[in-house]
Design an enzyme around this catalytic site. Structure first.
Site, PDB file in Angstrom:
ATOM      1  N   SER A 144       0.885  -1.068  -0.055  1.00 57.78           N
ATOM      2  CA  SER A 144      -0.036  -0.049  -0.092  1.00 57.78           C
ATOM      3  C   SER A 144       0.999   1.266   0.012  1.00 57.78           C
ATOM      4  CB  SER A 144      -0.836   0.380   1.330  1.00 57.78           C
ATOM      5  OG  SER A 144      -1.820  -1.064   1.193  1.00 57.78           O
ATOM      6  N   HIS A 165      -1.249  -2.873  -7.137  1.00 58.20           N
ATOM      7  CA  HIS A 165      -1.834  -2.373  -6.291  1.00 58.20           C
ATOM      8  C   HIS A 165      -3.434  -2.635  -6.457  1.00 58.20           C
ATOM      9  CE1 HIS A 165      -3.119   0.722  -3.190  1.00 58.20           C
ATOM     10  NE2 HIS A 165      -2.907  -0.266  -2.297  1.00 58.20           N
ATOM     11  N   GLU A 177      -3.833  -0.349  -9.803  1.00 54.35           N
ATOM     12  CA  GLU A 177      -2.644   0.685 -10.254  1.00 54.35           C
ATOM     13  C   GLU A 177      -1.457  -0.313 -10.407  1.00 54.35           C
ATOM     14  OE1 GLU A 177      -3.409   4.452  -7.251  1.00 54.35           O
ATOM     15  OE2 GLU A 177      -2.420   2.563  -6.314  1.00 54.35           O
ATOM     16  N   ASN A 215      -3.675   5.805  -2.583  1.00 53.87           N
ATOM     17  CA  ASN A 215      -3.301   6.067  -0.933  1.00 53.87           C
ATOM     18  C   ASN A 215      -2.775   7.355  -0.840  1.00 53.87           C
ATOM     19  OD1 ASN A 215      -4.465   3.723  -0.549  1.00 53.87           O
ATOM     20  ND2 ASN A 215      -2.817   2.414  -0.339  1.00 53.87           N
TER      21      ASN A 215
HETATM   22  N1  CAA Z   1     -16.865 -10.117  -2.459  1.00 55.41           N
HETATM   23  C1  CAA Z   1     -17.917 -10.373  -3.516  1.00 55.41           C
HETATM   24  N2  CAA Z   1     -18.720  -9.213  -3.679  1.00 55.41           N
HETATM   25  C2  CAA Z   1     -18.692  -8.375  -2.654  1.00 55.41           C
HETATM   26  C3  CAA Z   1     -17.959  -8.339  -1.638  1.00 55.41           C
HETATM   27  C4  CAA Z   1     -17.047  -9.249  -1.498  1.00 55.41           C
HETATM   28  N3  CAA Z   1     -15.757  -9.176  -0.553  1.00 55.41           N
HETATM   29  N4  CAA Z   1     -18.122  -7.367  -0.795  1.00 55.41           N
HETATM   30  C5  CAA Z   1     -19.084  -6.606  -1.563  1.00 55.41           C
HETATM   31  N5  CAA Z   1     -19.675  -7.139  -2.549  1.00 55.41           N
HETATM   32  C6  CAA Z   1     -20.670  -6.975  -3.488  1.00 55.41           C
HETATM   33  C7  CAA Z   1     -22.169  -7.603  -2.596  1.00 55.41           C
HETATM   34  O1  CAA Z   1     -22.094  -8.669  -2.902  1.00 55.41           O
HETATM   35  C8  CAA Z   1     -22.920  -6.391  -3.387  1.00 55.41           C
HETATM   36  O2  CAA Z   1     -23.380  -6.968  -4.498  1.00 55.41           O
HETATM   37  P1  CAA Z   1     -24.807  -6.430  -5.320  1.00 55.41           P
HETATM   38  O3  CAA Z   1     -24.878  -4.926  -5.323  1.00 55.41           O
HETATM   39  O4  CAA Z   1     -25.202  -7.174  -6.459  1.00 55.41           O
HETATM   40  O5  CAA Z   1     -25.655  -6.985  -4.245  1.00 55.41           O
HETATM   41  C9  CAA Z   1     -22.087  -5.092  -3.699  1.00 55.41           C
HETATM   42  O6  CAA Z   1     -20.794  -5.602  -3.621  1.00 55.41           O
HETATM   43  C10 CAA Z   1     -22.470  -4.064  -2.498  1.00 55.41           C
HETATM   44  O7  CAA Z   1     -22.188  -4.850  -1.230  1.00 55.41           O
HETATM   45  P2  CAA Z   1     -23.089  -4.445   0.105  1.00 55.41           P
HETATM   46  O8  CAA Z   1     -24.409  -4.594  -0.104  1.00 55.41           O
HETATM   47  O9  CAA Z   1     -22.773  -5.614   0.871  1.00 55.41           O
HETATM   48  O10 CAA Z   1     -22.468  -3.327   0.762  1.00 55.41           O
HETATM   49  P3  CAA Z   1     -22.364  -1.897   0.000  1.00 55.41           P
HETATM   50  O11 CAA Z   1     -23.323  -1.385  -0.898  1.00 55.41           O
HETATM   51  O12 CAA Z   1     -21.950  -1.047   1.242  1.00 55.41           O
HETATM   52  O13 CAA Z   1     -20.797  -1.999  -0.621  1.00 55.41           O
HETATM   53  C11 CAA Z   1     -18.465  -1.802  -0.567  1.00 55.41           C
HETATM   54  C12 CAA Z   1     -19.835  -2.627  -0.062  1.00 55.41           C
HETATM   55  C13 CAA Z   1     -18.330  -2.303  -2.009  1.00 55.41           C
HETATM   56  C14 CAA Z   1     -17.264  -2.647   0.105  1.00 55.41           C
HETATM   57  C15 CAA Z   1     -18.579  -0.547  -0.492  1.00 55.41           C
HETATM   58  O14 CAA Z   1     -19.086  -0.028   0.850  1.00 55.41           O
HETATM   59  C16 CAA Z   1     -17.349   0.401  -0.939  1.00 55.41           C
HETATM   60  O15 CAA Z   1     -17.224   0.616  -2.151  1.00 55.41           O
HETATM   61  N6  CAA Z   1     -16.660   0.823   0.079  1.00 55.41           N
HETATM   62  C17 CAA Z   1     -15.514   1.518  -0.279  1.00 55.41           C
HETATM   63  C18 CAA Z   1     -14.315   0.574  -0.617  1.00 55.41           C
HETATM   64  C19 CAA Z   1     -13.001   1.405  -0.648  1.00 55.41           C
HETATM   65  O16 CAA Z   1     -12.985   2.571  -0.558  1.00 55.41           O
HETATM   66  N7  CAA Z   1     -12.054   0.480  -0.996  1.00 55.41           N
HETATM   67  C20 CAA Z   1     -10.592   0.871  -1.191  1.00 55.41           C
HETATM   68  C21 CAA Z   1     -10.120   0.762   0.211  1.00 55.41           C
HETATM   69  S1  CAA Z   1      -8.282   1.510   0.229  1.00 55.41           S
HETATM   70  C22 CAA Z   1      -7.346   0.305  -0.587  1.00 55.41           C
HETATM   71  O17 CAA Z   1      -8.077  -0.842  -0.811  1.00 55.41           O
HETATM   72  C23 CAA Z   1      -5.894   0.327  -0.762  1.00 55.41           C
HETATM   73  C24 CAA Z   1      -5.136   0.451   0.231  1.00 55.41           C
HETATM   74  O18 CAA Z   1      -3.749  -0.264   0.275  1.00 55.41           O
HETATM   75  C25 CAA Z   1      -5.428   0.252   1.951  1.00 55.41           C
HETATM   76  P1  NAD Z   2      -3.959  -9.165   6.076  1.00 53.02           P
HETATM   77  O1  NAD Z   2      -3.369  -9.069   7.528  1.00 53.02           O
HETATM   78  O2  NAD Z   2      -5.365  -9.594   6.017  1.00 53.02           O
HETATM   79  O3  NAD Z   2      -3.079 -10.507   5.453  1.00 53.02           O
HETATM   80  C1  NAD Z   2      -1.804 -10.772   5.462  1.00 53.02           C
HETATM   81  C2  NAD Z   2      -1.518 -12.121   5.414  1.00 53.02           C
HETATM   82  O4  NAD Z   2      -0.058 -12.277   4.944  1.00 53.02           O
HETATM   83  C3  NAD Z   2      -1.866 -13.002   6.513  1.00 53.02           C
HETATM   84  O5  NAD Z   2      -2.787 -14.086   6.406  1.00 53.02           O
HETATM   85  C4  NAD Z   2      -0.459 -13.447   7.293  1.00 53.02           C
HETATM   86  O6  NAD Z   2      -0.440 -14.645   7.852  1.00 53.02           O
HETATM   87  C5  NAD Z   2       0.297 -13.431   5.899  1.00 53.02           C
HETATM   88  N1  NAD Z   2       1.655 -13.397   5.970  1.00 53.02           N
HETATM   89  C6  NAD Z   2       2.477 -12.448   6.817  1.00 53.02           C
HETATM   90  N2  NAD Z   2       3.630 -12.872   6.606  1.00 53.02           N
HETATM   91  C7  NAD Z   2       3.875 -13.883   5.493  1.00 53.02           C
HETATM   92  C8  NAD Z   2       5.024 -14.501   5.289  1.00 53.02           C
HETATM   93  N3  NAD Z   2       6.246 -14.220   5.450  1.00 53.02           N
HETATM   94  N4  NAD Z   2       4.762 -15.720   4.334  1.00 53.02           N
HETATM   95  C9  NAD Z   2       3.459 -15.937   4.007  1.00 53.02           C
HETATM   96  N5  NAD Z   2       2.665 -15.231   4.311  1.00 53.02           N
HETATM   97  C10 NAD Z   2       2.566 -14.121   5.460  1.00 53.02           C
HETATM   98  O7  NAD Z   2      -3.402  -8.249   5.321  1.00 53.02           O
HETATM   99  P2  NAD Z   2      -3.878  -7.439   3.912  1.00 53.02           P
HETATM  100  O8  NAD Z   2      -5.021  -6.461   4.232  1.00 53.02           O
HETATM  101  O9  NAD Z   2      -4.229  -8.578   2.982  1.00 53.02           O
HETATM  102  O10 NAD Z   2      -2.850  -6.731   3.361  1.00 53.02           O
HETATM  103  C11 NAD Z   2      -1.627  -7.333   2.671  1.00 53.02           C
HETATM  104  C12 NAD Z   2      -0.933  -6.488   1.801  1.00 53.02           C
HETATM  105  O11 NAD Z   2      -1.635  -5.776   1.173  1.00 53.02           O
HETATM  106  C13 NAD Z   2      -0.197  -5.310   2.776  1.00 53.02           C
HETATM  107  O12 NAD Z   2       1.142  -4.976   1.989  1.00 53.02           O
HETATM  108  C14 NAD Z   2      -1.145  -4.174   2.619  1.00 53.02           C
HETATM  109  O13 NAD Z   2      -0.599  -2.909   2.761  1.00 53.02           O
HETATM  110  C15 NAD Z   2      -1.701  -4.366   1.291  1.00 53.02           C
HETATM  111  N6  NAD Z   2      -3.000  -3.676   0.941  1.00 53.02           N
HETATM  112  C16 NAD Z   2      -3.955  -3.935   1.817  1.00 53.02           C
HETATM  113  C17 NAD Z   2      -5.516  -3.311   1.523  1.00 53.02           C
HETATM  114  C18 NAD Z   2      -6.499  -3.315   2.533  1.00 53.02           C
HETATM  115  O14 NAD Z   2      -7.453  -2.656   2.138  1.00 53.02           O
HETATM  116  N7  NAD Z   2      -6.230  -4.108   3.472  1.00 53.02           N
HETATM  117  C19 NAD Z   2      -5.317  -2.722  -0.018  1.00 53.02           C
HETATM  118  C20 NAD Z   2      -4.395  -2.770  -0.714  1.00 53.02           C
HETATM  119  C21 NAD Z   2      -3.268  -3.223  -0.449  1.00 53.02           C
END
Ligand code: CAA
Ligand code: NAD
Length: 311
Positions: A144, A165, A177, A215
């Site tokens: 991330s 990503h 990405e 991010n």
């Molecule tokens: N697997 C399969 N389908 C899924 C699912 C999953 N894990 N989660 C949700 N869905 C589907 C549902 O089945 C549903 O489908 P229908 O519309 O056909 O019924 C649809 O997605 C919507 O789900 P929900 O009705 O349960 O709930 P919602 O409308 O609140 O949507 C959500 C859920 C898609 C997660 C929505 O809340 C959302 O877009 N949230 C923001 C997510 C976001 O910003 N993600 C980026 C995070 S940052 C990141 O990932 C990067 C990083 O490095 C940290």
């Molecule tokens: P998570 O904690 O759900 O899963 C991580 C998994 O990696 C765990 O099951 C752990 O047991 C396993 N693990 C740790 N060290 C290991 C090793 N040496 N060998 C094999 N398995 C190992 O975390 P996550 O949310 O899936 O995030 C994983 C990566 O993806 C991170 O780099 C995170 O920054 C990135 N990421 C996270 C998100 C998010 O929304 N959570 C979105 C995009 C990218």
């Protein structure tokens, strides 16, 4: 004649490219991201191996893929339950599990790493994988926030290294990405883009800058929301309501932090704060640190900013 040669060349290059297309994918880390990446790769016809630290974690990973496939099938095959069941079982059959990372990369065209957001742990893993994987295998990290270059440097294949990503939840979020470092070859980058297309994601090209595109904007916004609450300016619930109803976001910043995982949020902020100590956007948060220290990591542990029903 010229037309013939052109056609042959095109035919040759198309079939050569097809020969080299990514078919076998090893996903390291079967947590929320790894499971999602494996699922999407499997539903788009790839053979997938998931690696994690224990059989127990891998069983949970497969169970979560099954649950998510059911949600996808329910929508995609609403009129044809049998086709839905076939879709699920074909995808599940393409996924195998392993606890030994070195064994799991022997046939891999691509390794996608999705383990804990820690540079040392990621580098340790890739050092081992570099020795075990075939020459042609491309390595990608789903980090991330960490520089792809800093991870890739521990390998002898920086030309076959990039970033992929994905976004959470992977089966739903349409963006991928694709990150290149200066050493990434054009061939590798093209294959990563083609893989993204094969997964039916929309790809954007990113440089190896902190947080890439999403991010770099999203994490400071989420951290700023925490600071707002730390100052006592509003409650978490009101901030979430405000951002959903006032700005049209699907989740408020606290709901989203709990969804992403507070440990991951903390790893991202701590890493950036250490690297860029003068940037106030990356300042660590006492409230976030306290929750993580208490093991309240969000939905995955049953509590974060909010409590959740245990799964
Ligand atoms: N697997 C399969 N389908 C899924 C699912 C999953 N894990 N989660 C949700 N869905 C589907 C549902 O089945 C549903 O489908 P229908 O519309 O056909 O019924 C649809 O997605 C919507 O789900 P929900 O009705 O349960 O709930 P919602 O409308 O609140 O949507 C959500 C859920 C898609 C997660 C929505 O809340 C959302 O877009 N949230 C923001 C997510 C976001 O910003 N993600 C980026 C995070 S940052 C990141 O990932 C990067 C990083 O490095 C940290
Ligand atoms: P998570 O904690 O759900 O899963 C991580 C998994 O990696 C765990 O099951 C752990 O047991 C396993 N693990 C740790 N060290 C290991 C090793 N040496 N060998 C094999 N398995 C190992 O975390 P996550 O949310 O899936 O995030 C994983 C990566 O993806 C991170 O780099 C995170 O920054 C990135 N990421 C996270 C998100 C998010 O929304 N959570 C979105 C995009 C990218």
């Amino acid at each position: 004649m010229a037309h013939f040669v052109k056609t042959c060349v095109r035919r040759f290059s198309t079939s050569a490219m097809r020969e080299q297309a990514i078919k076998c994918v090893t996903v390291i880390g079967g947590g929320q991201m790894g499971a999602g990446i494996a699922q999407v790769a499997a539903t788009t016809g790839h053979q997938v191996v998931i690696v994690d630290q224990s059989e127990d974690i891998l069983a949970k990973s497969k169970a979560s893929i099954h649950k998510s496939l059911q949600r996808v099938a329910k929508k995609k095959f609403a009129e044809d339950a049998k086709a839905g069941e076939a879709f699920i079982s074909e995808a599940i059959d393409r996924v195998s599990i392993q606890t030994d990372a070195s064994n799991a990369v022997g046939n891999a065209d691509l390794v996608v790493e999705a383990i804990v957001e820690n540079i040392d742990v990621k580098r340790q893993l890739f050092t081992v994988l570099d020795k075990a994987a075939p020459q042609h295998t491309i390595f990608a990290s789903n980090t991330s926030s960490l520089p792809i270059k800093d991870i890739a440097e521990c390998t002898q294949r920086m030309d076959r290294f990039g970033g992929l990503h994905f976004f959470n939840p992977v089966p739903v979020m349409k963006l991928l990405e694709v990150i290149r470092i200066p050493q990434t070859s054009d061939e590798t980058f093209d294959k990563l883009l083609a893989f993204g297309k094969a997964l039916q994601k929309t790809t954007v090209n990113c440089k190896d800058t902190p947080g890439f595109i999403v991010n770099r904007l999203l994490v400071p916004y989420m951290a700023e929301a925490v600071r707002l609450v730390e100052r006592g300016d509003a409650t978490t619930r009101d901030v979430d309501t405000a951002m959903k109803l006032g700005a049209g976001y699907p989740m408020g910043p606290f709901e989203l932090s709990d969804y992403v995982g507070l440990d991951t949020m903390k790893f991202i902020l701590d890493g950036w704060a250490e690297k860029y100590p003068d940037n106030p956007l990356f300042e660590p948060s006492a409230m976030l640190n306290k929750l993580v220290a208490e093991g309240k990591l969000g939905i995955k542990t049953g509590e974060g900013f909010y409590p959740y029903k245990k799964k």
